[in-house]
Design a protein around this motif. Structure first.
Motif, mmCIF file in Angstrom:
data_model
loop_
_atom_site.group_PDB
_atom_site.id
_atom_site.type_symbol
_atom_site.label_atom_id
_atom_site.label_comp_id
_atom_site.label_asym_id
_atom_site.label_seq_id
_atom_site.Cartn_x
_atom_site.Cartn_y
_atom_site.Cartn_z
ATOM 1 N N GLY A 297 -1.220 3.837 -9.436
ATOM 2 C CA GLY A 297 -0.185 4.799 -9.197
ATOM 3 C C GLY A 297 -0.141 5.021 -7.502
ATOM 4 N N LYS A 298 -0.869 4.258 -6.797
ATOM 5 C CA LYS A 298 -0.730 4.346 -5.169
ATOM 6 C C LYS A 298 0.156 3.269 -4.855
ATOM 7 C CE LYS A 298 -4.973 6.720 -5.107
ATOM 8 N NZ LYS A 298 -6.460 6.905 -4.517
ATOM 9 N N ILE A 299 1.327 3.613 -4.182
ATOM 10 C CA ILE A 299 2.064 2.691 -3.672
ATOM 11 C C ILE A 299 1.942 2.606 -2.025
ATOM 12 C CG2 ILE A 299 4.628 2.083 -3.393
ATOM 13 C CD1 ILE A 299 3.296 1.953 -6.164
ATOM 14 N N THR A 300 2.010 1.459 -1.377
ATOM 15 C CA THR A 300 2.159 1.301 0.063
ATOM 16 C C THR A 300 3.422 1.053 0.440
ATOM 17 O OG1 THR A 300 1.253 -0.976 -0.157
ATOM 18 C CG2 THR A 300 -0.276 0.907 0.136
ATOM 19 N N ALA A 301 4.162 0.404 -0.370
ATOM 20 C CA ALA A 301 5.777 -0.285 0.243
ATOM 21 C C ALA A 301 6.507 -0.090 -1.247
ATOM 22 C CB ALA A 301 5.586 -1.531 0.415
#
Length: 279
Positions: free
Chosen positions: A42-46
């Motif tokens: 669930g961790k989005i960078t883009a």
């Protein structure tokens, strides 16, 4: 410390044997209380609404948009990585958290802008397997499309579980020798793994393949790649993309246009749909 206390990660063919608190080669999958857990769930960078051709997918709903998300980490270490800031981050990396349900809502809201679904891309998505599977189920149940942009380095069993929810894939076939794959952090069987991923995926969904052409590295592999793909299906699109200086290859020259065009001519002897990329 005895290996009897370690847990094996089975998502990719590295089969990392992880003691409590240890992370795998991808830096994302970690042994926590005896369970392999994705630290990037669930961790989005883009996140961006991209033309589908940017994935690149030229023969799947061309002219559409696709909501594209990326996280961080990768199970290869390509010295020429074009997205190394998120694929191989150094230290802390800024992320935003999102749930599969929230992603579905974003994808639905973007339909008015021509969006047809979600693409999992930018870094290697399959190291965050559990999140991709959960999202893909949500997106699929709503009648939207799921797209994977991947290096193809995944074991067959988890891939088979995921594929019924996937509509299209662009798979990176980096070269056609195991020596090349060993240089980028693979193994002596990496080429066969990626070839098997392509063969399996094209039985389930639309598949296109990309090769980043790097001068003096993999130019001689283009015809071998084209022949392999033609034996599976002459209609599989192949994208031969131009390399730009990045990461550890920052002092290299970009691939000349004429080199790309010559490679397209060679591959076109075997495949019906060959495209020049990044030019």
């Amino acid at each position: 410390m005895s290996n009897r206390d370690a847990v094996k990660c089975t998502i990719c063919p590295h089969f990392c044997l992880l003691h409590e608190g240890a992370s795998g080669k991808c830096t994302v999958r970690k042994n926590i209380n005896g369970q392999i857990t994705s630290q990037s769930y669930g961790k989005i960078t883009a996140i961006a609404l991209d033309p589908i051709e940017k994935k690149p997918l030229y023969m799947f709903h061309s002219g559409s948009a696709i909501l594209s998300i990326g996280s961080y980490g990768c199970n290869f270490r390509c010295p020429f990585c074009q997205n190394h800031e998120i694929a191989m981050p150094q230290g802390e990396i800024r992320t935003q958290s999102i749930t599969p349900a929230e992603l579905l809502k974003m994808a639905q809201n973007a339909q008015r802008q021509g969006n047809i679904g979600v693409a999992y891309t930018y870094n290697e998505p399959l190291i965050n397997y559990e999140f991709i599977l959960d999202c893909a189920k949500e997106i699929h149940s709503a009648g939207l499309k799921n797209i994977l942009v991947t290096n193809g380095f995944i074991n067959p069993e988890p891939l088979k579980t995921l594929l019924p929810y996937i509509d299209a894939m662009n798979i990176d076939l980096k070269a056609f020798t195991n020596d090349f794959y060993k240089k980028i952090g693979g193994s002596s069987e990496s080429l066969d793994v990626v070839k098997n991923t392509i063969a399996l995926a094209q039985d389930f969904c639309h598949v296109e393949v990309t090769t980043l052409l790097i001068p003096n590295e993999n130019e001689d592999d283009i015809e071998l790649i084209a022949k392999f793909l033609s034996e599976l299906n002459q209609d599989i699109p192949l994208h031969i993309s131009r390399f730009f200086p990045r990461n550890e290859f920052n002092n290299r020259e970009a691939t000349p246009h004429e080199t790309i065009h010559r490679a397209v001519e060679i591959a076109s002897k075997h495949l019906k749909n060959v495209f020049a990329g990044n030019i």
